[in-house]
Motif scaffolding. Structure first.
Motif, PDB file in Angstrom:
ATOM      1  N   MET A   1      28.267  72.278  76.241  1.00 50.84           N
ATOM      2  CA  MET A   1      26.996  72.448  76.945  1.00 50.84           C
ATOM      3  C   MET A   1      26.884  73.879  77.467  1.00 50.84           C
ATOM      4  N   GLN A   2      25.703  74.463  77.379  1.00 47.15           N
ATOM      5  CA  GLN A   2      25.512  75.851  77.765  1.00 47.15           C
ATOM      6  C   GLN A   2      25.575  76.020  79.282  1.00 47.15           C
ATOM      7  N   ASP A   3      26.347  77.016  79.710  1.00 43.92           N
ATOM      8  CA  ASP A   3      26.507  77.254  81.144  1.00 43.92           C
ATOM      9  C   ASP A   3      25.198  77.655  81.810  1.00 43.92           C
ATOM     10  N   ASN A   4      24.269  78.287  81.044  1.00 46.61           N
ATOM     11  CA  ASN A   4      23.034  78.770  81.666  1.00 46.61           C
ATOM     12  C   ASN A   4      22.073  77.644  82.038  1.00 46.61           C
ATOM     13  N   LEU A   5      22.404  76.403  81.681  1.00 46.17           N
ATOM     14  CA  LEU A   5      21.576  75.277  82.101  1.00 46.17           C
ATOM     15  C   LEU A   5      21.833  74.905  83.559  1.00 46.17           C
ATOM     16  N   PHE A   6      22.982  75.324  84.077  1.00 41.22           N
ATOM     17  CA  PHE A   6      23.317  75.057  85.474  1.00 41.22           C
ATOM     18  C   PHE A   6      22.771  76.217  86.309  1.00 41.22           C
ATOM     19  N   LYS A   7      21.550  76.047  86.804  1.00 38.72           N
ATOM     20  CA  LYS A   7      20.926  77.182  87.482  1.00 38.72           C
ATOM     21  C   LYS A   7      20.153  76.741  88.717  1.00 38.72           C
ATOM     22  N   ILE A   8      20.221  77.576  89.739  1.00 37.20           N
ATOM     23  CA  ILE A   8      19.466  77.388  90.975  1.00 37.20           C
ATOM     24  C   ILE A   8      18.952  78.752  91.414  1.00 37.20           C
ATOM     25  N   ASP A   9      18.078  78.744  92.410  1.00 37.78           N
ATOM     26  CA  ASP A   9      17.527  79.985  92.953  1.00 37.78           C
ATOM     27  C   ASP A   9      18.169  80.243  94.310  1.00 37.78           C
ATOM     28  N   LEU A  10      19.090  81.188  94.348  1.00 37.12           N
ATOM     29  CA  LEU A  10      19.810  81.470  95.588  1.00 37.12           C
ATOM     30  C   LEU A  10      18.902  82.039  96.671  1.00 37.12           C
ATOM     31  N   LYS A  11      17.706  82.509  96.291  1.00 34.30           N
ATOM     32  CA  LYS A  11      16.766  83.071  97.263  1.00 34.30           C
ATOM     33  C   LYS A  11      15.760  82.026  97.765  1.00 34.30           C
ATOM     34  N   SER A  12      15.796  80.839  97.189  1.00 33.37           N
ATOM     35  CA  SER A  12      14.848  79.794  97.572  1.00 33.37           C
ATOM     36  C   SER A  12      15.138  79.282  98.981  1.00 33.37           C
ATOM     37  N   LYS A  13      14.088  78.771  99.635  1.00 34.60           N
ATOM     38  CA  LYS A  13      14.248  78.176 100.960  1.00 34.60           C
ATOM     39  C   LYS A  13      14.812  76.762 100.885  1.00 34.60           C
ATOM     40  N   LEU A  14      14.809  76.165  99.684  1.00 30.82           N
ATOM     41  CA  LEU A  14      15.386  74.835  99.530  1.00 30.82           C
ATOM     42  C   LEU A  14      16.896  74.903  99.715  1.00 30.82           C
ATOM     43  N   PRO A  15      17.498  73.922 100.384  1.00 28.11           N
ATOM     44  CA  PRO A  15      18.954  73.920 100.544  1.00 28.11           C
ATOM     45  C   PRO A  15      19.655  73.971  99.187  1.00 28.11           C
ATOM     46  N   LEU A  16      20.770  74.666  99.133  1.00 30.25           N
ATOM     47  CA  LEU A  16      21.478  74.844  97.868  1.00 30.25           C
ATOM     48  C   LEU A  16      21.929  73.505  97.283  1.00 30.25           C
ATOM     49  N   TYR A  17      22.446  72.609  98.135  1.00 26.20           N
ATOM     50  CA  TYR A  17      22.910  71.321  97.621  1.00 26.20           C
ATOM     51  C   TYR A  17      21.761  70.522  97.024  1.00 26.20           C
ATOM     52  N   ASP A  18      20.553  70.668  97.611  1.00 24.63           N
ATOM     53  CA  ASP A  18      19.381  69.960  97.112  1.00 24.63           C
ATOM     54  C   ASP A  18      18.977  70.506  95.743  1.00 24.63           C
ATOM     55  N   GLN A  19      19.032  71.818  95.580  1.00 17.83           N
ATOM     56  CA  GLN A  19      18.715  72.423  94.288  1.00 17.83           C
ATOM     57  C   GLN A  19      19.707  71.982  93.213  1.00 17.83           C
ATOM     58  N   ILE A  20      20.987  71.926  93.571  1.00 22.65           N
ATOM     59  CA  ILE A  20      22.008  71.496  92.606  1.00 22.65           C
ATOM     60  C   ILE A  20      21.784  70.039  92.215  1.00 22.65           C
ATOM     61  N   GLU A  21      21.491  69.215  93.203  1.00 20.39           N
ATOM     62  CA  GLU A  21      21.216  67.800  92.938  1.00 20.39           C
ATOM     63  C   GLU A  21      20.054  67.654  91.959  1.00 20.39           C
ATOM     64  N   ARG A  22      18.972  68.380  92.191  1.00 25.49           N
ATOM     65  CA  ARG A  22      17.796  68.290  91.323  1.00 25.49           C
ATOM     66  C   ARG A  22      18.100  68.809  89.923  1.00 25.49           C
ATOM     67  N   ASN A  23      18.834  69.912  89.851  1.00 21.48           N
ATOM     68  CA  ASN A  23      19.166  70.486  88.549  1.00 21.48           C
ATOM     69  C   ASN A  23      20.017  69.531  87.721  1.00 21.48           C
TER      70      ASN A  23
END
Length: 250
Positions: A1-23
């Motif tokens: 599986m391509q590593d670039n599919l695991f992506k979040i926006d570190l500048k977003s106001k959404l909590p990081l754990y929430d972004q990871i969960e959604r991704n």
């Protein structure tokens, strides 16, 4: 599986754990992470996302709680076999939905008949009450497990000779409409409400009568907005799971 599919926006106001969960949830829904597949380790995911291991663990724990993942002690974390369809965008047919989550779809033919459209069906299909329709009833299965008891209604005027089709061959209705009538389904109205299983429904679904169930009613449309199918289905409540992702469009 391509590593670039695991992506979040570190500048977003959404909590990081929430972004990871959604991704991760989106990767499961869209088939990039398949049922039964082992998840990357926490340290690996932390490196891919550029976050701490604790942040990754919080996201994974939430996905376990929501039944998207399961942890096997001493082995690792795995994508859980879904109980039913987690419906991905652009996949309107049962066959597409099941294959998108790694399940093998099939159907058991129950009956078909030409009958008169009721007022409700006529309004849904933009025909006259009493006009002839074909009514097709099947049990839809995933990996040979009964999931839905489904009845589809279509106008015989719009689909001549459809009543002669042999549905015992386990074909997708939408594929038949596409191949034989050059009709493509591009949109759908979908209503869901809670019910309980009748004795007949329970028998076909190999479940207990009276337990909670979901009644789904759909109207399927062509790209031009013409309604071509009205259908309803009943599913066992403990084999039903729906995932919705909403996004604002400007």
């Amino acid at each position: 599986m391509q590593d670039n599919l695991f992506k979040i926006d570190l500048k977003s106001k959404l909590p990081l754990y929430d972004q990871i969960e959604r991704n991760l949830r989106d990767l499961i829904v869209n088939g990039h992470l398949k049922p039964g597949e082992a998840m990357p380790g926490e340290w690996n995911l932390a490196e891919l996302y550029g976050v701490s291991r604790l942040t990754v663990r919080r996201a994974l724990d939430e996905l376990v709680r929501q039944s998207w993942l399961e942890k096997k002690h001493g082995v690792g974390t795995f994508v859980r076999q879904p109980t039913m369809a987690s419906i991905a965008a652009g996949q309107l047919s049962f066959t597409e939905q099941m294959r998108s989550i790694g399940r093998e779809p099939s159907s058991k033919f129950i009956s078909q008949q030409v009958t008169a459209a009721t007022d409700k069906i006529a309004r849904a299909l933009h025909i006259q009450e009493g006009d002839p329709i074909i009514e097709i009833t099947r049990v839809r299965l995933a990996d040979n497990v009964p999931i839905l008891l489904e009845t589809a209604c279509l106008s015989t005027a719009k689909f001549p000779s459809l009543e002669n089709h042999d549905w015992s061959q386990d074909e997708s209705l939408y594929r038949v409409l596409s191949d034989e009538y050059e009709i493509t389904i591009s949109a759908m109205d979908h209503t869901i409400k809670p019910v309980t299983l009748t004795e007949t429904e329970a028998r076909y679904l190999k479940a207990q009568a009276g337990i909670p169930a979901l009644l789904s009613q759909i109207i399927a449309y062509t790209p031009g907005g013409t309604p071509v199918e009205y259908a309803w289905s009943v599913s066992n409540g403990d084999k039903s799971e729906f995932y919705f992702h909403f996004q604002r469009t400007e």
